[in-house]
Design a protein around this motif. Structure first.
Motif, short mmCIF file in Angstrom:
data_model
loop_
_atom_site.label_atom_id
_atom_site.label_comp_id
_atom_site.label_asym_id
_atom_site.label_seq_id
_atom_site.Cartn_x
_atom_site.Cartn_y
_atom_site.Cartn_z
N PHE A 111 25.80 66.65 58.86
CA PHE A 111 25.88 65.80 60.05
C PHE A 111 26.45 66.67 61.16
CE2 PHE A 111 26.46 61.36 57.89
CZ PHE A 111 25.26 61.53 57.22
N LEU A 112 25.81 66.70 62.32
CA LEU A 112 26.24 67.56 63.42
C LEU A 112 26.42 66.75 64.69
CD1 LEU A 112 23.50 69.10 61.91
CD2 LEU A 112 24.83 71.00 62.80
N ALA A 113 27.36 67.18 65.55
CA ALA A 113 27.62 66.48 66.80
C ALA A 113 28.27 67.45 67.78
CB ALA A 113 28.52 65.27 66.57
N ASP A 114 28.33 67.05 69.06
CA ASP A 114 29.07 67.84 70.04
C ASP A 114 30.54 67.90 69.63
OD1 ASP A 114 26.69 68.01 71.37
OD2 ASP A 114 27.23 66.59 72.96
N GLN A 115 31.23 68.96 70.05
CA GLN A 115 32.60 69.17 69.57
C GLN A 115 33.52 68.01 69.91
OE1 GLN A 115 33.62 71.84 67.58
NE2 GLN A 115 35.37 70.46 67.34
N LYS A 116 33.36 67.40 71.08
CA LYS A 116 34.24 66.29 71.45
C LYS A 116 34.05 65.11 70.50
CE LYS A 116 31.17 64.33 75.01
NZ LYS A 116 30.94 63.05 74.33
N ASP A 117 32.83 64.89 70.02
CA ASP A 117 32.58 63.82 69.07
C ASP A 117 33.07 64.18 67.67
OD1 ASP A 117 31.33 61.90 70.82
OD2 ASP A 117 29.62 63.25 70.90
N VAL B 206 16.74 64.08 61.72
CA VAL B 206 16.85 62.88 62.53
C VAL B 206 17.89 63.11 63.62
CG1 VAL B 206 17.43 60.42 62.54
CG2 VAL B 206 16.26 61.41 60.56
N GLU B 207 17.61 62.61 64.82
CA GLU B 207 18.61 62.63 65.89
C GLU B 207 19.00 61.20 66.22
OE1 GLU B 207 18.77 64.67 69.44
OE2 GLU B 207 18.28 66.64 68.61
N ILE B 208 20.30 60.99 66.42
CA ILE B 208 20.82 59.67 66.78
C ILE B 208 21.67 59.82 68.04
CG2 ILE B 208 22.24 57.72 66.06
CD1 ILE B 208 21.55 58.45 63.17
N HIS B 209 21.30 59.09 69.08
CA HIS B 209 22.03 59.15 70.34
C HIS B 209 22.79 57.84 70.51
CE1 HIS B 209 18.87 62.18 72.08
NE2 HIS B 209 19.28 62.49 70.86
N ALA B 210 24.10 57.93 70.71
CA ALA B 210 24.92 56.71 70.78
C ALA B 210 26.19 56.97 71.57
CB ALA B 210 25.28 56.23 69.38
N HIS B 211 26.77 55.89 72.11
CA HIS B 211 28.07 55.99 72.76
C HIS B 211 29.15 56.18 71.70
CE1 HIS B 211 26.55 54.92 76.68
NE2 HIS B 211 26.03 53.80 76.23
N GLU C 180 29.87 68.82 61.61
CA GLU C 180 29.80 70.18 62.11
C GLU C 180 29.51 70.14 63.61
OE1 GLU C 180 27.16 72.91 60.17
OE2 GLU C 180 27.20 71.76 58.29
N GLU C 181 29.94 71.19 64.31
CA GLU C 181 29.56 71.28 65.72
C GLU C 181 28.08 71.62 65.82
OE1 GLU C 181 30.64 73.60 69.90
OE2 GLU C 181 31.60 74.21 68.01
N ALA C 182 27.38 70.91 66.69
CA ALA C 182 25.94 71.10 66.85
C ALA C 182 25.66 72.25 67.81
CB ALA C 182 25.29 69.81 67.35
N VAL D 148 21.18 65.44 60.16
CA VAL D 148 21.34 64.34 61.11
C VAL D 148 22.16 64.86 62.27
CG1 VAL D 148 22.13 61.98 61.50
CG2 VAL D 148 21.29 62.65 59.23
N ARG D 149 21.57 64.84 63.44
CA ARG D 149 22.26 65.34 64.62
C ARG D 149 22.61 64.16 65.52
NH1 ARG D 149 21.10 68.61 69.43
NH2 ARG D 149 23.10 68.74 70.49
N PHE D 150 23.88 64.06 65.94
CA PHE D 150 24.35 63.00 66.84
C PHE D 150 24.52 63.58 68.24
CE2 PHE D 150 25.65 61.81 62.61
CZ PHE D 150 25.33 60.46 62.55
#
Length: 218
Positions: free
Chosen positions: A75-81, A44-49, A100-102, A118-120
């Motif tokens: 759970f993965l996201a860009d490093q800044k997140d 699943v991908e979740i895009h959010a502010h 984790e970093e995506a 789950v990728r953010f």
């Protein structure tokens, strides 16, 4: 507080943004959808502010009705997140799952091994891997709220969630009235030019004070 000059962000500057959304209910709905896909072995991908993203992460971690996302699901996201979420967890003691970093390598690895995750990602973006996800959830998608409700899909792959219960158009005008400025500068840096102009016009018509749209992005 009163002010002679008031600077307002223009993003929610039209009646489109007059809504009342039940954020806890929508977060629980997101959990149920993510849980359903994960238990089927899907990604699943979740895009959010920022902010909404951490609210979703917290909801996914604490579960709903005794159901939880298995700890083995990354759970993965860009490093800044990743950094922001860790800072919030350390500061406020919120039980966020460690992100984790995506990276492309990690996402490719999970895809090749057919493992759920789950990728953010930031709101209103398109990632290179999102077509691999069985469901993409675009959070903070407020403009469709009036016509479709707070959680909807047009193709059963991409879903839109209205999570922002703040800064309605009516409340912006109410705030201007409370501050009683002599001049309003409408900051259109992050809004459409027409939205900034419309908000400035609405303020002038309602309060009979000059309101000037500034710094429009296009």
């Amino acid at each position: 507080r009163k002010a002679d000059v008031l600077v307002l962000a223009a993003e929610h500057g039209t009646e489109t943004y007059d809504y009342d959304t039940d954020k806890p209910s929508i977060l629980r709905t997101i959990f149920r959808d993510v849980y359903s896909e994960i238990t089927k072995g899907e990604a699943v991908e979740i895009h959010a502010h920022s902010g909404s993203m951490q609210d979703i992460i917290e909801q996914l971690e604490k579960g709903v009705e005794g159901k939880f996302i298995p700890k083995a699901v990354p759970f993965l996201a860009d490093q800044k997140d990743v950094d922001l979420t860790e800072a919030l967890a350390n500061t406020y003691g919120v039980p966020f799952r460690k992100l984790e970093e995506a990276t492309d390598n990690r996402l490719n690895e999970l895809f090749e091994e057919k493992k759920p995750y789950v990728r953010f990602a930031p709101a209103a973006t398109k990632t290179e891997q999102q077509d691999r996800a069985s469901k993409v959830i675009q959070a903070d998608a407020n403009p469709g709220f009036r016509n479709h409700g707070p959680y909807f899909s047009t193709d059963n792959h991409t879903w839109f969630a209205c999570l922002s219960p703040h800064s309605s158009f009516s409340n912006i005008l109410k705030y201007v009235g409370e501050v009683e400025p002599k001049l309003v500068l409408v900051d259109g840096t992050r809004a459409a030019k027409d939205t900034a102009i419309s908000l400035a016009r609405s303020i002038t018509e309602k309060f009979q004070i000059p309101a000037i749209p500034k710094y429009c992005s296009y």
